[in-house]
Structures are given as structure tokens and as C-alpha cells.
Design a protein around this motif. Structure first.
Motif, mmCIF file in Angstrom:
data_model
loop_
_atom_site.group_PDB
_atom_site.id
_atom_site.type_symbol
_atom_site.label_atom_id
_atom_site.label_comp_id
_atom_site.label_asym_id
_atom_site.label_seq_id
_atom_site.Cartn_x
_atom_site.Cartn_y
_atom_site.Cartn_z
ATOM 1 N N GLY A 173 0.805 -1.210 0.000
ATOM 2 C CA GLY A 173 0.000 0.000 0.000
ATOM 3 C C GLY A 173 0.838 1.261 0.000
ATOM 4 O O GLY A 173 0.475 2.264 -0.623
ATOM 5 N N MET A 174 1.969 1.247 0.667
ATOM 6 C CA MET A 174 2.805 2.436 0.759
ATOM 7 C C MET A 174 3.653 2.613 -0.506
ATOM 8 O O MET A 174 3.759 3.717 -1.048
ATOM 9 C CB MET A 174 3.711 2.344 1.998
ATOM 10 C CG MET A 174 4.566 3.574 2.251
ATOM 11 S SD MET A 174 3.601 5.059 2.683
ATOM 12 C CE MET A 174 3.010 4.585 4.311
ATOM 13 N N ALA A 175 4.286 1.550 -0.991
ATOM 14 C CA ALA A 175 5.200 1.658 -2.126
ATOM 15 C C ALA A 175 4.498 1.498 -3.464
ATOM 16 O O ALA A 175 5.084 1.857 -4.501
ATOM 17 C CB ALA A 175 6.313 0.616 -2.005
ATOM 18 N N GLY A 176 3.290 0.979 -3.491
ATOM 19 C CA GLY A 176 2.647 0.693 -4.757
ATOM 20 C C GLY A 176 3.155 -0.623 -5.341
ATOM 21 O O GLY A 176 4.121 -1.223 -4.864
ATOM 22 N N VAL A 177 2.497 -1.061 -6.408
ATOM 23 C CA VAL A 177 2.806 -2.382 -6.959
ATOM 24 C C VAL A 177 4.196 -2.400 -7.580
ATOM 25 O O VAL A 177 5.023 -3.264 -7.288
ATOM 26 C CB VAL A 177 1.734 -2.794 -7.992
ATOM 27 C CG1 VAL A 177 2.129 -4.100 -8.675
ATOM 28 C CG2 VAL A 177 0.384 -2.931 -7.314
ATOM 29 N N PRO A 199 -1.300 6.256 8.608
ATOM 30 C CA PRO A 199 -1.028 7.540 7.947
ATOM 31 C C PRO A 199 -1.504 8.720 8.776
ATOM 32 O O PRO A 199 -2.636 8.738 9.261
ATOM 33 C CB PRO A 199 -1.791 7.428 6.627
ATOM 34 C CG PRO A 199 -1.858 5.953 6.354
ATOM 35 C CD PRO A 199 -2.007 5.304 7.702
ATOM 36 N N ASP A 200 -0.583 9.677 8.966
ATOM 37 C CA ASP A 200 -0.884 10.843 9.786
ATOM 38 C C ASP A 200 -0.033 11.993 9.256
ATOM 39 O O ASP A 200 1.201 11.920 9.276
ATOM 40 C CB ASP A 200 -0.558 10.555 11.247
ATOM 41 C CG ASP A 200 -0.953 11.713 12.168
ATOM 42 O OD1 ASP A 200 -1.399 12.760 11.645
ATOM 43 O OD2 ASP A 200 -0.810 11.571 13.389
ATOM 44 N N PRO A 201 -0.677 13.081 8.739
ATOM 45 C CA PRO A 201 0.111 14.204 8.196
ATOM 46 C C PRO A 201 1.078 14.807 9.197
ATOM 47 O O PRO A 201 2.120 15.340 8.819
ATOM 48 C CB PRO A 201 -0.960 15.213 7.763
ATOM 49 C CG PRO A 201 -2.202 14.398 7.580
ATOM 50 C CD PRO A 201 -2.135 13.298 8.593
ATOM 51 N N SER A 202 0.778 14.690 10.471
ATOM 52 C CA SER A 202 1.666 15.230 11.495
ATOM 53 C C SER A 202 2.484 14.132 12.176
ATOM 54 O O SER A 202 3.042 14.346 13.252
ATOM 55 C CB SER A 202 0.858 15.987 12.547
ATOM 56 O OG SER A 202 -0.087 15.109 13.166
ATOM 57 N N GLY A 203 2.550 12.978 11.546
ATOM 58 C CA GLY A 203 3.274 11.861 12.145
ATOM 59 C C GLY A 203 4.770 12.112 12.188
ATOM 60 O O GLY A 203 5.322 12.955 11.482
ATOM 61 N N TYR A 229 8.519 9.488 8.347
ATOM 62 C CA TYR A 229 8.252 9.618 6.911
ATOM 63 C C TYR A 229 8.847 8.407 6.204
ATOM 64 O O TYR A 229 10.031 8.091 6.357
ATOM 65 C CB TYR A 229 8.851 10.900 6.343
ATOM 66 C CG TYR A 229 8.618 11.033 4.848
ATOM 67 C CD1 TYR A 229 7.379 11.441 4.361
ATOM 68 C CD2 TYR A 229 9.627 10.726 3.952
ATOM 69 C CE1 TYR A 229 7.154 11.540 3.007
ATOM 70 C CE2 TYR A 229 9.408 10.826 2.581
ATOM 71 C CZ TYR A 229 8.165 11.233 2.116
ATOM 72 O OH TYR A 229 7.931 11.329 0.763
ATOM 73 N N TRP A 230 8.011 7.757 5.414
ATOM 74 C CA TRP A 230 8.410 6.532 4.735
ATOM 75 C C TRP A 230 8.778 6.821 3.282
ATOM 76 O O TRP A 230 8.081 7.542 2.589
ATOM 77 C CB TRP A 230 7.283 5.493 4.777
ATOM 78 C CG TRP A 230 7.004 4.996 6.157
ATOM 79 C CD1 TRP A 230 6.077 5.484 7.031
ATOM 80 C CD2 TRP A 230 7.678 3.939 6.824
ATOM 81 N NE1 TRP A 230 6.120 4.797 8.213
ATOM 82 C CE2 TRP A 230 7.099 3.822 8.119
ATOM 83 C CE3 TRP A 230 8.719 3.081 6.482
ATOM 84 C CZ2 TRP A 230 7.522 2.891 9.044
ATOM 85 C CZ3 TRP A 230 9.140 2.141 7.399
ATOM 86 C CH2 TRP A 230 8.548 2.053 8.660
ATOM 87 N N ASP A 231 9.932 6.251 2.859
ATOM 88 C CA ASP A 231 10.305 6.286 1.459
ATOM 89 C C ASP A 231 10.884 4.911 1.103
ATOM 90 O O ASP A 231 10.840 3.968 1.902
ATOM 91 C CB ASP A 231 11.313 7.408 1.178
ATOM 92 C CG ASP A 231 12.536 7.320 2.077
ATOM 93 O OD1 ASP A 231 12.699 6.286 2.763
ATOM 94 O OD2 ASP A 231 13.331 8.282 2.101
ATOM 95 N N PHE A 232 11.423 4.798 -0.104
ATOM 96 C CA PHE A 232 11.899 3.499 -0.567
ATOM 97 C C PHE A 232 13.032 2.982 0.316
ATOM 98 O O PHE A 232 13.095 1.788 0.636
ATOM 99 C CB PHE A 232 12.367 3.609 -2.017
ATOM 100 C CG PHE A 232 12.775 2.291 -2.624
ATOM 101 C CD1 PHE A 232 11.815 1.432 -3.148
ATOM 102 C CD2 PHE A 232 14.109 1.918 -2.667
ATOM 103 C CE1 PHE A 232 12.182 0.220 -3.700
ATOM 104 C CE2 PHE A 232 14.490 0.705 -3.223
ATOM 105 C CZ PHE A 232 13.514 -0.146 -3.746
ATOM 106 N N GLU A 265 2.679 5.926 -2.833
ATOM 107 C CA GLU A 265 2.099 7.043 -2.103
ATOM 108 C C GLU A 265 2.781 7.142 -0.744
ATOM 109 O O GLU A 265 2.218 6.797 0.289
ATOM 110 C CB GLU A 265 0.579 6.866 -1.938
ATOM 111 C CG GLU A 265 -0.116 8.135 -1.444
ATOM 112 C CD GLU A 265 -1.627 8.024 -1.515
ATOM 113 O OE1 GLU A 265 -2.294 8.451 -0.558
ATOM 114 O OE2 GLU A 265 -2.142 7.502 -2.519
ATOM 115 N N TYR A 266 4.040 7.606 -0.778
ATOM 116 C CA TYR A 266 4.800 7.732 0.464
ATOM 117 C C TYR A 266 4.263 8.911 1.266
ATOM 118 O O TYR A 266 3.953 9.971 0.713
ATOM 119 C CB TYR A 266 6.278 7.935 0.160
ATOM 120 C CG TYR A 266 6.907 6.751 -0.534
ATOM 121 C CD1 TYR A 266 7.007 5.528 0.115
ATOM 122 C CD2 TYR A 266 7.408 6.854 -1.827
ATOM 123 C CE1 TYR A 266 7.581 4.433 -0.507
ATOM 124 C CE2 TYR A 266 7.988 5.766 -2.462
ATOM 125 C CZ TYR A 266 8.077 4.562 -1.799
ATOM 126 O OH TYR A 266 8.642 3.477 -2.410
#
Length: 1008
Positions: A169-173, A369-373, A376-379, A359-360
């Protein structure tokens, strides 16, 4: 005789006659037999095996009864064997002698077994071998249960159940496919490297440690092996905590210390922010500690049962895990069911397209998911999150000592498990990408209170019920913990058995035994980590340890494949050094992608262990790849140097140290204790090689073993003195012959010794060693002919070691051009702590008609251009002719007068004896079989020159730290005895002197 023993032959046994060739009695089931090897006399055609069967009381044989072969039968007399000697087997035995021993001893010794080797037939001793039942080494397992199942259990862990859908869900297919392929490629390439090394010969216990240590050396092997052990031990606690936490979340009533928290979630999905609250029942830290310790102890009981029990229990953990995976796939294909959430659309191409891109975003600590979390997740972050799901490929090789055929099982089992799990992950990415919306993948509202770190979408879609997934999670983590607690102790025991670190001797085990002490230590580490309960800070370090081990395996295969030594012949052919290099680079890249700080910490820990092993560890030569690399680098460097003359800027002293030329040392002292100290003084900062040589007088065939023993003693002396050098022992009829062989053949190309260093024979007159003068002169003449420089040390007993600081001056009496060797030696002495406080004085010897000031200016300019600081002193010496013409031709009354008069008297006496012998035998003057010519006027001239030079040295350099003077060459056709008298007069009353003769090559240069 006991089984496995060595017994001597009984020559007194009767030899039964066999007139018609060999006659055998049928061997009964109760008979014992011994194959006996006897030495062969030259010219004899008797067989090498004599066997006599002695009847024994019958007994019932068990299927596993020992079979021994006893010396109770002789096959026939020598005459009988001469009659039937046409047999090919007999001829083979008679020719080779040890043919029967090769099968029994030779092949076993090649596999590393410690077997007492028999003595040579030349020793005239009889050798007997007892063949008994081999020692029971425990159960051995094949590819499936020995490698594939352990690897599969370690790889299939908790991450697939609780994090994989969230990662999609986070990284996409498409980025999830890249992520799985990236991590899978790292482990697959490591598996290829592992397969190549494991099939390059017999492999003992220790798995990756054994492979890395034998390829990169004991220091690297132990450092990476201990890190890998620590990673496995702590990983076991992680798996235990994961199983316990899943159990407590699934069965909250089982908690002894329950606590509930209210979480407010601000969720951002498709640009829409939603707010919700939920009460999460989480397990208490004390619950995790209590249940974790209990589970660890239960697993340790299973591990104590041995590999056989573990392999019986392993399917009980693996089969439910595989069944849970099947239930997930069945649920995916029949989704959506009637009670499924709206976000689960079933396999839909529309959903697949919506989830194709990434959709990182930011999330809270629970992964929501929290805009103020705060996270931050990336690859890069997802690489660190997912990579533990592909580790575990070493689980099979960790148990290499329990495998029937390591060369077959490790490649097939490891690569099969790696490909199977990677294919399953790739297939799951496609299924989960088409199964549910991104909102559902990131936040499963039905199970929002199950686990705080991720969402269990797998439990939602599983058929027939979510309980199947809980069971799968618990059993998969317990199975992985069981494999970690099984492999880690065996890894530690293998490191201890190699006897590199004495501190690990407590964990040694014999072949076929279970590592109980190592298991207890592993369980202690695991329980300590379970009691801590929170492994968030050290979890990335564990992943680093696995990656460090993978990188070590890849580098090992890369080095061995690139060097391609003759011993590199792996059965696994699908490998290349470039693949191993790519695998190692992938490991390093992944380490820095996960966390550069934890990468530095893990590398620092491995470096500390390496440093500790290099200092405290015992030396071990395993034929590692670095030794092969050094060898090839040395060969390439030697070829690049060529055989041309070395430029003075690149000239290094390579001294040939003559260890025991004069006199006798104690038997356990291979070399004068101060020779190595002096050899170190000839090197700048210890750089350079010395060759220590000793000559044994005698026959090589008789003294070969003595020479080997002496070489080992000399090697030990060199190591003790911390001198960079090698030892060589030469056996020759005489010392002169031995040295002549050395000076012609020692060295390769431009790495031949260029300076011969020896002690001055001060004892020759005191001990009346009349053979020394001829040997001494012969050695000097050989050096001159071979164009070798010579340094003779007088006063070696008083030569300072590295802790004795000297003060005063280093005085050079520069008489003849020597290529600058004397100047260079003085500068090298100044680089040592012993002489760094000294100053250099250069004494130029000139005749009376020489312009002293001009000579002094020229020498100062010469030294300035050579970047050497020294005080120049010109000393005028009267020539022999001036001395004879002067009115004061009487010998001067100085310190050397008595020595001068004595030398004259001894020379006259020796010359008179030579003349008397020549007249009696009616032949010319002879010495050592060679004709000599004596000019008495020249003899007096040489004595006078040495007298004046010695007087000058005593006048100006009596307090000098060391005196360097030019070595005069032996006069042609002069008796050797005369030359020794000249030299004795030169060194008289000088406590410490270096007598130096250079060669035709310059060793210093003006130019930069």
C-alpha cells in the motif's frame, strides 16, 4: 589389540610353508584380522602384507560388530612369492610400499582428519593398521530436512503476515516489485557465492564462518562469524517476542498484566483527512518478559535434544505455516466475502491500476497515515523494513556438520528456498495490489486493535477464519526462533574448535557431539534480550550483521574466483567473480540504505573483534585467499621489477644475514641475539626484507631433517626479534661451498640480497681456529665477484638494542668510493631510536700533497646535494713511501705499536713455515692447495697502512657510538693468514665498528 591402535609386527612368528603358491584358510565370522605393512629389503620380492589367521572361539556377530585384522597369518615365504610374483597387485605393492596406506591414511588426511602418519619404509620399522568401526558422529540429513526446511522456516517469518500488505500500500505495486527483486537479488547472489565455496571441498561445521575464514583468513572469519552468531542469537529473541505478542493480541485474556490505551488517528487517504479514536488493548512489557522467557526455555529443551529431535519437530512448525499461506491465497481468490470490508474489492484490474504507483507519506508510530506523524516513509526506509523477510539463507549451512553431503545439499537447498520465497513474495505483490484499495491496505479498520505496528489484512481475507493467520504467525516465528537457537550454538562451537581465540575454549565440542555449552550461552543472550523487551534500537544492527556475513561470503567467492588458484575447482559451475562482486556491493548499499549510523556501528564492532583476534588470537594458516593474492601480487611485482639495475631512488637494502659463521652458539640458539637488532638498523621504519642464512657442514641426505629443524628454530628467532625476514638453511660440504651456492642462487630477479652481513671473526686467534682465515677471505672474494656489498660487524656483543639509547657521534672513515653505501647506512642508523641523538662525522683520508680545504668543500657540497647533514673532517695520512723516505722511519710509540710489532712477528713466523714446507716438498709457496706470492715489502706496506688508520681512529673516534670504515679487498695471491693479520690490526682496540664495502652501483642520488 584394541581397535584403532597401532601394533608392532612380531618377527618371531612362524612362517608356514606353502609349496604350491599361496594357501588360504576360509576366514570365519569370529576371526580377527590386521593388515600389517612391513618394510621391504632392496632386491626382495616378498609381498608387503603378511596375514595369519588364528582361530578364536566362535561368537555371534552383530551387524555393527567391529572387524579387525590381526597379524596372525603369513601368506607365504619369500620363495613362494618369488614364484608367484607375476601378479600386478604384488608388483604394485613392492614398487610403492605405501600403496595400501594411501587409501586408509592419505585420503583421510586430505579431508583434515588428524591421523598419525606411519614412518617411512626406509626406517626399517613395521607398521600395522587396525581397521575398526568408524566413530559414530550422529545423524546425517539430506537436502530437504537438512537445508531446505531450515532455510524456509527462517525466511518465512512474521513480516509477510503483518507488514507485507502495508508495504504494498505504501510503495505501490511496481516499487514493491522492485523492492522484492532488489532484496531477493542480494540473497540469491549470496546463495550462488555460497554454493560455489561450499562445493570447493570438504566442509566442516560452522557454515558461513568456515567458508569466510578459509577464504579471507582467520581474523576476518572470526570477526564476521562472531557478529553473525550475535545476530542469530538476538534474532531468536526477536522471533520469540513476535510470537508472544501475537499470541497475547489474539488471546487478550492470557495476559497477566493488561493495559489499554486510547489512540486518536488522523488518517490521510486519497487527499481526505479522517479522524477517529480507538481503544487498543496492548500486551504489557511484563507479559512479554514472562511468556518470552518460558518460550525460550522450552525451545532450548528442544535444541538440547539434538538435530534429530529438531528435524522431527520442525515439520510441526512448518506445515501449519504453509497451510496458513494456502488459506491466504484461497481467501484472496474468493474475496470479497459477505462480511468483508468495503475496501476489499477482490481481484480487480481497476484496483490494480489505482495501486500501481507509490504514495509515500508520514505515519505515526503505529504505522497509521498521519500528516503530522513523526515517521516519513520512502523506498530506503522500506528496504530496512522488508529486508529481514529475505534473511535466513544461512540456516542450512549453519548445520553443515550434520549434513550427509554438503556439496550437494547446500547449493540445492539454499537456492531452492531463496527462489521459492522470492517467487512467493512477487506473486503476493500482484495479488495484494489487486485485492484491496490503498486505504484498506494501509488501515484495516476491522483489526485496528490487533497490532499497533501494522495492519493484518492477511487475517481479514484468510479462509476460513482469521485464527489461521494467528496460528501461522506464532508457528512461523517459533520455527524461525528454533532455527536460530539451533544454528547459533553450532556456529560458536565451530569458532571455538578452530582454537583461534583461547577465551572461547569453553565452547569446544568433539565431532558428533552437541554444543551444550554454546547452547546455554546462546539461550542466556536470548533471555537477556527478551527481558529487555524493546529491541527497537538494536534490531537494525542485527540486520547489519546478516548483511555483513552475506558481504563476507560474496567477497570470499569474488577473491577466490578472481585469483583462480589451482585448488579452486568448485563443483557448482554457475558462478562468476562479477556476480559475487555485485552481490557484495548490493549488501553494502542495502546497509547504508537502511541506516548509515547502524552500518558504522556494526562495522566498528567487527573491526574491534578483528583487532582483538589479531592481537590475542593464535596464528592459523588456512590457505586463505589473501595469501594467494599476496603470492600473485608478489609474482606480478617481481615481473614488473624485471632484472634491470634498480634506480638509486628505489634501492632498498636486502641484507643476507650470515647467522653462525664463526664459533659455536648454544644448541638452542640459532643465531647471534644481536644480529637481528643490527638487521633492523639497516631498514628505514622497518621496511625491507632480511634473509637469515645458516650453513650446516655435512651431507644433505643425512642432515636434511636437521636442516628443517634448524630452519624452524631460526624462524622462531626472527619472529621473536620482530624482524621482517625469512630463514634459509643450507647443507654443504664446507662453509665456503655453501656460501658460494647462496651468493649465486639466493633470491629472484631484483629481489636478490644485495648486502652480506656477518660478524667479524674475533675468536679465530683466541681459539686457534686456523680454518677461519681462508673461509673469511673466500667469502669476501665471492661477494666481490658476485657484486654484493659487504658489512662486517665488529663488537656485535656490544651492539645496542632498540631500548639502549646512544650518544656521541657516528664516525665515517670514507677512504674509497663505494656508491654511497656507507653514507646511506649512517643515515639509516639515525632513523632508529638508539642512534637518533647522535651526530655524523665524515673523515676524509688524504695524502700529504692533497689540498685539504678543497677536498673538504667538495665533500660538503656532495653531502648537501644528498640531503645529509654531517661534519666533514679531512685527515692527512703519510704514505708508505713518505714514511720510508723520512728520517723518522721508526715505528711510532702509540697504542697500536705493540699490536703492529706482534703482527709483523707472526707474519714472519708463518712465512718462514711456508717456505720451509715448500722447500721440503720442492714446490712453490702453497696455501689451501693454491699457489701464493709473497712480497714482503707489500706486506709491510699493508701493515703500516692499517697501523696508521687504526691510530687515526683511536685518536679521533675513541668515544664514538659506532665507527664505519671502508673494507680493503683481500690482495690477490696473498695468504689468507696475512689478510686476517691486516684486519686485526685495523680493528684493534675499537669497541664497535662496521667495516663496509660497497659495490659498483650507486645507492644514493642527487636528483629528486
Amino acid at each position: 589389540m584394541e581397535n584403532g591402535g597401532i601394533e608392532e609386527a612380531d618377527d618371531s612368528l612362524p612362517v608356514p610353508a606353502a609349496p604350491n603358491g599361496r594357501r588360504y584358510r576360509p576366514v570365519g565370522s569370529s576371526d580377527r584380522a590386521v593388515i600389517q605393512m612391513t618394510s621391504m629389503e632392496p632386491g626382495s620380492s616378498s609381498a608387503a602384507i603378511d596375514a595369519v589367521v588364528t582361530p578364536q572361539p566362535p561368537r555371534n556377530l552383530k551387524p555393527d560388530a567391529n572387524l579387525t585384522i590381526d597379524p596372525s597369518m603369513r601368506e607365504g615365504s619369500p620363495d613362494d612369492h618369488a614364484t608367484s610374483s607375476g601378479s600386478q597387485g604384488d608388483s604394485k605393492l613392492e614398487l610403492f610400499g605405501f600403496d595400501s596406506l594411501v587409501n586408509i591414511l592419505g585420503l583421510k588426511s586430505m579431508t583434515g582428519e588428524q591421523i598419525q602418519a606411519p614412518s617411512s619404509p626406509r626406517d626399517g620399522e613395521d607398521v600395522a593398521i587396525t581397521i575398526g568401526r568408524p566413530k559414530d558422529t550422529g545423524p546425517k540429513f539430506g537436502t530437504l530436512m537438512g537445508v531446505f526446511v531450515p532455510c524456509l522456516q527462517n525466511i518465512l517469518g512474521i513480516i509477510y503476515y503483518i507488514r507485507f500488505t502495508w508495504i504494498v500500500g505504501m510503495a505501490g505495486v511496481w516499487q514493491s516489485l522492485v523492492l522484492v527483486s532488489f532484496c531477493g537479488a542480494c540473497t540469491f547472489l549470496t546463495g550462488i557465492s555460497l554454493s560455489a565455496i561450499a562445493t570447493n571441498g570438504a566442509m566442516k561445521g560452522g557454515g558461513p564462518y568456515y567458508l569466510i575464514g578459509r577464504a579471507l583468513g582467520p581474523e576476518v572469519g572470526v570477526s564476521i562469524g562472531l557478529c553473525f552468531f550475535l545476530g542469530n542469537a538476538v534474532a531468536g529473541s526477536m522471533y520469540v517476542l513476535g510470537a508472544v505478542e501475537t499470541f497475547l493480541d489474539a488471546v487478550p485474556s492470557a495476559g497477566l498484566f493488561q493495559k489499554s490505551v486510547t489512540v486518536v488517528n488522523n488518517t490521510l487517504v486519497n487527499g481526505t483527512e479522517t479522524t477517529g479514536t480507538s481503544t487498543i488493548s496492548t500486551p504489557s512489557l511484563h507479559d512479554l518478559q514472562v511468556y518470552g522467557v518460558i518460550v525460550t526455555i522450552l525451545l532450548c529443551f528442544i535444541v538440547f535434544g539434538g538435530v534429530k529431535i529438531i528435524n522431527k519437530v520442525a515439520p510441526a512448525f512448518l506445515i501449519p505455516v504453509l497451510f496458513s499461506l494456502l488459506c491466504i491465497y484461497l481467501g484472496v481468490f474468493i474475496a470479497p466475502r459477505h462480511n468483508a470490508p468495503k475496501g476489499i474489492t477482490g481481484l480487480s484490474i481497476t484496483t490494480f491500476k489505482d495501486n500501481w504507483g507509490s504514495e509515500y507519506q508520514r505515519t505515526n508510530n503505529a504505522g497509521v497515515p498521519d500528516p503530522s506523524g513523526s515517521i516519513y516513509w520512502d523506498f530506503n526506509a522500506l528496504v530496512g523494513l522488508f529486508f529481514p523477510a529475505v534473511t535466513g539463507i544461512m540456516a542450512g549451512s549453519n548445520r553443515s556438520a550434520s549434513l550427509k553431503d554438503t556439496q550437494r545439499s547446500i547449493p540445492i537447498g539454499t537456492l531452492s528456498a531463496t527462489l521459492t520465497t522470492t517467487a512467493m513474495y512477487l506473486f503476493s505483490v500482484l495479488l495484494f495490489g489487486a485485492l484491496a484499495t490503498r486505504e484498506e491496505l494501509l488501515t484495516d479498520s476491522w483489526l485496528i486493535n490487533i497490532l499497533k505496528i501494522c495492519r493484518l489484512l492477511t487475517a481479514t481475507v484468510a479462509w476460513p477464519a482469521p485464527a489461521v493467520i494467528y496460528i501461522g504467525i506464532i508457528l512461523s516465528t517459533l520455527g524461525a526462533a528454533l532455527q536460530s537457537l539451533t544454528g547459533a550454538p553450532r556456529l560458536l562451537a565451530a569458532i571455538a574448535n578452530d582454537d583461534i581465540l583461547p577465551v572461547l575454549n569453553y565452547f569446544k565440542v568433539s565431532d558428533g557431539s552437541e554444543p551444550h555449552a554454546a547452547t546455554l550461552f546462546t539461550a542466556f543472550i536470548c533471555i537477556c534480550c527478551v527481558v529487555i523487551g524493546n529491541l527497537d534500537l538494536i534490531t537494525p544492527t542485527i540486520t547489519m550483521f546478516f548483511l555483513l556475513c552475506y558481504a563476507g561470503v560474496n567477497l570470499s567467492c569474488f577473491l577466490l574466483d578472481l585469483l583462480d588458484a589451482p585448488s579452486w575447482r568448485p563443483r557448482w559451475k554457475f558462478h562468476h567473480w562479477s556476480l559475487s562482486l555485485v552481490g557484495a556491493l548490493l549488501c553494502v548499499v542495502i546497509m547504508f540504505l537502511i541506516s548509515w549510523s547502524f552500518t558504522v556501528v556494526s562495522l566498528a564492532l567487527a573491526s574491534l573483534i578483528y583487532y582483538y583476534v589479531s592481537i590475542k588470537g593464535k596464528a592459523g594458516d588456512w590457505g586463505d585467499g589473501f595469501k594467494s593474492a599476496y603470492f600473485q601480487l608478489a609474482l606480478r611485482s617481481l615481473r614488473s621489477l624485471g632484472a634491470n639495475q634498480v634506480h638509486p631512488k628505489n634501492w632498498y637494502p636486502i641484507p643476507l644475514i650470515f647467522c653462525r659463521p664463526w664459533g659455536k652458539l648454544p644448541e638452542n640458539v640459532p643465531c647471534h641475539p644481536k644480529l637481528a637488532d643490527f638487521a633492523n638498523c639497516m631498514k628505514k621504519k622497518g621496511r625491507g626484507m632480511s634473509i637469515f642464512v645458516s650453513i650446516i657442514d655435512g651431507d644433505y641426505h643425512e642432515l636434511a631433517e636437521d636442516a628443517k629443524t634448524a630452519c624452524r628454530q631460526l624462524d622462531a628467532y626472527i619472529d621473536y626479534k620482530r624482524c621482517e625476514g625469512v630463514a634459509e638453511i643450507i647443507v654443504a660440504p664446507t662453509m665456503s661451498d655453501g656460501f658460494r651456492s647462496i651468493v649465486q642462487t639466493m633470491g629472484l630477479g631484483n629481489l636478490k640480497p644485495n648486502i652480506v652481513v656477518m660478524r667479524y671473526p674475533e675468536i679465530w686467534r683466541r681459539e686457534n681456529l686456523t680454518q677461519i682465515p681462508s673461509t673469511f677471505v673466500s667469502i669476501i672474494n665471492d661477494c666481490i665477484i658476485a657484486n654484493k656489498a659487504v658489512v662486517i660487524v665488529k663488537g656485535l656483543d656490544e651492539w645496542p638494542n632498540e631500548y639502549q639509547r646512544q650518544y656521541g657521534t657516528i664516525d665515517l672513515y670514507w677512504i674509497v668510493r663505494d656508491g654511497g653505501l656507507m653514507l646511506l647506512l649512517s643515515q639509516l642508523l639515525l632513523t632508529k631510536e638508539s642512534f637518533e641523538s647522535c651526530k655524523i662525522q665524515v673523515f676524509c683520508i688524504s695524502e700529504e700533497d692533497t689540498d685539504a680545504e678543497e677536498l673538504k668543500a667538495d665533500v660538503k657540497k656532495f653531502l648537501y646535494d644528498l640531503r645529509m647533514q654531517a661534519e666533514v673532517i679531512v685527515v692527512t695520512m703519510r704514505s708508505w713511501e713518505s714514511h720510508m723516505d723520512s728520517s723518522s722511519s721508526r715505528a711510532q710509540q702509540d697504542d697500536s705499536h705493540e699490536a703492529y710489532t706482534s703482527a709483523q712477528q707472526r707474519i714472519r713466523t708463518y712465512l718462514d713455515d711456508m717456505k720451509e714446507t715448500a722447500q721440503r716438498e720442492r714446490q712453490p709457496l702453497m696455501e689451501n692447495g693454491k699457489q701464493v706470492v709473497v712480497n714482503e715489502q707489500k706486506v709491510d706496506k699493508f701493515l703500516y697502512t692499517m697501523l696508521k688508520l687504526n691510530s687515526t681512529i683511536l685518536r679521533y673516534s675513541r668515544m664514538a657510538a659506532v665507527v664505519l670504515v671502508s673494507l680493503p679487498p683481500p690482495p690477490l695471491n696473498h695468504p689468507s693468514y696475512f689478510y686476517m693479520e691486516y684486519m686485526d690490526l685495523l680493528v684493534e682496540n675499537v669497541p664497535r665498528m662496521l667495516i663496509v664495502r660497497g659495490y659498483t652501483r650507486d645507492v644514493v642520488t642527487f636528483f629528486t
